[in-house]
Scaffold this motif. Structure first.
Motif, short mmCIF file in Angstrom:
data_model
loop_
_atom_site.label_atom_id
_atom_site.label_comp_id
_atom_site.label_asym_id
_atom_site.label_seq_id
_atom_site.Cartn_x
_atom_site.Cartn_y
_atom_site.Cartn_z
N MET A 64 0.69 -12.08 -19.91
CA MET A 64 -0.47 -11.22 -19.68
C MET A 64 -1.25 -11.66 -18.45
N GLU A 65 -1.32 -12.96 -18.23
CA GLU A 65 -2.04 -13.48 -17.09
C GLU A 65 -1.39 -13.06 -15.78
N ILE A 66 -0.03 -13.01 -15.76
CA ILE A 66 0.68 -12.60 -14.55
C ILE A 66 0.37 -11.14 -14.23
N VAL A 67 0.38 -10.29 -15.27
CA VAL A 67 0.08 -8.87 -15.07
C VAL A 67 -1.34 -8.71 -14.52
N PHE A 68 -2.28 -9.45 -15.10
CA PHE A 68 -3.67 -9.39 -14.65
C PHE A 68 -3.78 -9.82 -13.18
N THR A 69 -3.08 -10.87 -12.81
CA THR A 69 -3.12 -11.36 -11.43
C THR A 69 -2.55 -10.33 -10.46
N VAL A 70 -1.41 -9.72 -10.83
CA VAL A 70 -0.79 -8.72 -9.96
C VAL A 70 -1.72 -7.52 -9.77
N LEU A 71 -2.35 -7.08 -10.86
CA LEU A 71 -3.28 -5.95 -10.75
C LEU A 71 -4.47 -6.28 -9.86
N ILE A 72 -4.98 -7.50 -9.97
CA ILE A 72 -6.09 -7.92 -9.12
C ILE A 72 -5.67 -7.92 -7.65
N LEU A 73 -4.47 -8.43 -7.37
CA LEU A 73 -3.98 -8.46 -5.99
C LEU A 73 -3.78 -7.05 -5.43
N LEU A 74 -3.25 -6.14 -6.25
CA LEU A 74 -3.08 -4.75 -5.80
C LEU A 74 -4.43 -4.10 -5.54
N LEU A 75 -5.39 -4.37 -6.41
CA LEU A 75 -6.74 -3.84 -6.20
C LEU A 75 -7.34 -4.40 -4.91
N ALA A 76 -7.09 -5.68 -4.64
CA ALA A 76 -7.60 -6.29 -3.42
C ALA A 76 -6.98 -5.65 -2.18
N VAL A 77 -5.68 -5.35 -2.24
CA VAL A 77 -5.01 -4.69 -1.11
C VAL A 77 -5.63 -3.33 -0.85
N ALA A 78 -5.83 -2.55 -1.92
CA ALA A 78 -6.44 -1.23 -1.76
C ALA A 78 -7.87 -1.34 -1.25
N ALA A 79 -8.62 -2.32 -1.77
CA ALA A 79 -10.01 -2.49 -1.35
C ALA A 79 -10.10 -2.89 0.12
N SER A 80 -9.14 -3.68 0.60
CA SER A 80 -9.17 -4.09 2.01
C SER A 80 -9.01 -2.89 2.93
N GLY A 81 -8.13 -1.95 2.55
CA GLY A 81 -7.96 -0.76 3.37
C GLY A 81 -9.20 0.11 3.42
N ALA A 82 -9.93 0.16 2.29
CA ALA A 82 -11.17 0.94 2.26
C ALA A 82 -12.31 0.21 2.96
N ALA A 83 -12.32 -1.12 2.87
CA ALA A 83 -13.45 -1.89 3.40
C ALA A 83 -13.54 -1.79 4.92
#
Length: 551
Positions: free
Chosen positions: A1-20
């Motif tokens: 579960m921790e791996i899934v949570f980490t991957v989702l956080i990294l994907l969210l960070a990638v998307a947020a960087s493009g918007a930022a």
């Protein structure tokens, strides 16, 4: 579960960087924003720490990115600049290993000579992904950018091969230049052959066993293209050849594969969109992972040094600065010499004023940005010698490599915009051939329409034939107007362009009205989502073609 949570956080960070970067009041390169987000995520209170496994990183992220770069890079320009690319990707790498390796050992005696060579080997490859993100597409002149991209595609392999032999020398104390040279040729040629073979086999199997007709589902073919770089990398690595060169060769071979040219439009569009998304996500992941590692590597080392003395902190910072200056100096001298010898050769053929340009040499030097491959390479250094003793200087080598990566990124962010400001790039060298290609394509289209008209109208009566003539004229008119707009006569060209612009606005307004009507029909439940998606895709493809031609 921790791996899934980490991957989702990294994907969210990638998307947020493009918007930022779009909402910031100042321009900031996307790679730097992603590194900054990664550094923030590494804050201890957030509790997010991703262990950087070099082997997994190299297998998961590098093959698809290099495959996409190899697929995209212009092959003609790549082969035209092959001498410059090889001199940078091979000659500069090996000279950097020698010169910077001895320099590091003299600067930091605690780092043994083989480890110093290993550090120089991982610092020699450049990162074209970071460069294009910092400089922006179209800012660096085309020929120079092609050379830099080609260098980055090829020097990863030469740098990592040099790293392999440096590690072997550090562990065994034995090094043979003859054996290393022969092994390098075998590793490089084997990797290139595997990559080309994998792409060819994929094309062969796809055209015979996949349904590539317009009615067929393009998804299987797109999924198979995603597997090509991994297959090429793993097969080459299994035989101890260069997996990196295999991924590059597979990508370059795709331009000549049947599937890339004969596949239906739906397959090509879906594959293009899929690869654009993969490149964005994987590039973002790479730089965020870099940002996640920097605080743990740089911050921890500086804090430990601060507990000893402030002088130790400045000594560590001085190591980074000295190695970075040595790399820039080595690159500047090498590029200057290459251009000087090229100018001498041009002068012998009667070309006057063929002297090295200082700005070009400086841009090429500053554009030598280091990236994730450097970090993955230095982290792959073994922790202990065969006898169990710690590898001397490993932690310091990792610290210096991480610092040089950060310095190279910052220098490029600040230096490239200043160096490129006011640079007159001149006319696009490919503009004439593009006009010629558009003209020839339009003429071929008119001939094809005329052939269809003759075939279809052979058995029609008078009224039907008159209607067919009207349809043919309307279809041909667009192509004739395009040919006139590409011509040399000013008045007809201007009138054709005005007519083309008016048609563009009308068609664009019509397509957007179509889209609004379809959405209204779905909202009123007169059509379902399946019908909406099918019709919206037709409108989207038509608008994409229209706007692409307009640009």
């Amino acid at each position: 579960m921790e791996i899934v949570f980490t991957v989702l956080i990294l994907l969210l960070a990638v998307a947020a960087s493009g918007a930022a970067i779009r909402v910031l009041p100042f321009a900031l390169p996307l790679p730097l924003m992603q590194i900054a987000i990664g550094a923030v995520l590494a804050w201890p209170r957030l509790g997010l720490h991703v262990t950087f496994d070099p082997e997994i990183f190299m297998m998961l992220f590098i093959p698809p990115l290099l495959f996409a770069d190899g697929w995209r890079i212009p092959k003609r320009e790549f082969f035209m600049a092959r001498r410059s690319i090889l001199m940078l990707a091979l000659g500069l790498v090996f000279m950097t290993v020698l010169a910077v390796g001895y320099f590091v050992h003299a600067l930091v005696p605690v780092i043994s000579l083989p480890v110093a060579f290993a550090l120089a080997a991982v610092l020699s490859p450049t990162d074209a992904v970071a460069l294009s993100g910092i400089a922006g597409r179209g800012k660096i002149p085309g020929r120079l950018m092609h050379i830099l991209e080609g260098e980055a595609l090829m020097n990863d392999a030469s740098g990592l091969v040099a790293l392999k032999f440096a590690i072997a020398a550090a562990l065994t104390g034995v090094f043979s230049l003859r054996e290393a040279s022969i092994s390098f040729v075998i590793i490089a040629v084997g990797g290139l052959a595997v990559g080309a073979a994998v792409s060819w086999v994929f094309s062969f199997l796809s055209t015979r066993f996949l349904d590539l007709s317009e009615e067929g589902d393009p998804a299987p073919g797109v999924v198979m293209t995603l597997l090509i770089p991994f297959a090429a990398y793993l097969i080459a690595e299994h035989f101890e050849w260069s997996g990196i060169l295999a991924a590059v060769a597979a990508g370059m071979m795709m331009n000549y594969a049947t599937i890339a040219n004969a596949a239906p439009v739906a397959t090509r569009i879906r594959a293009s969109n899929t690869w654009m998304m993969i490149e964005f996500v994987f590039n973002g992941m790479v730089f965020i992972l870099l940002g996640l590692q920097f605080p743990h590597i740089l911050g921890r080392a500086l804090l430990d040094a601060h507990e000893t003395s402030d002088a130790q902190v400045w000594r560590l910072i001085g190591y980074i600065a000295a190695v970075a200056v040595a790399l820039y100096a080595m690159r500047f001298v090498w590029v200057w010499l290459l251009r000087w010898f090229a100018s001498r050769g041009a002068a012998k053929h009667g070309v006057t004023n063929a002297v090295p340009g200082l700005r070009t040499v400086t841009v090429t030097t500053v554009a030598g940005v280091r990236g994730a491959v450097t970090l993955a390479g230095v982290l792959s250094l073994p922790e202990a010698l065969p006898g169990g003793a710690p590898l001397p200087g490993r932690d310091l080598a990792i610290f210096i490599a991480s610092g040089v990566i950060l310095v190279s990124l910052l220098v490029a962010v600040v230096g490239l915009p200043l160096l490129l400001r006011g640079w007159r790039r001149g006319k696009d060298p490919h503009a004439a051939e593009e006009v010629h290609a558009r003209t020839m394509a339009a003429q071929a289209a008119i001939r094809a329409v005329d052939d269809v008209h003759e075939t279809e109208c052979a058995d029609l009566d008078e009224s039907e034939a008159a209607y067919a003539v009207d349809v043919t004229a309307r279809v041909m008119d667009g192509y004739r107007r395009r040919i006139v707009a590409l011509g040399e006569e000013p008045e007809p060209r201007e009138m054709a362009r005005r007519a083309d612009a008016l048609e563009f606005r009308m068609r664009l307004a019509a397509m957007r009205a179509e889209r609004g009507a379809l959405l209204a029909l779905r909202h009123s439940q007169e059509i379902n989502d399946e019908t909406l998606n099918r019709l919206m895709r037709e409108v989207d493809l038509a608008e994409t073609a229209l706007t692409a031609r307009r640009k």
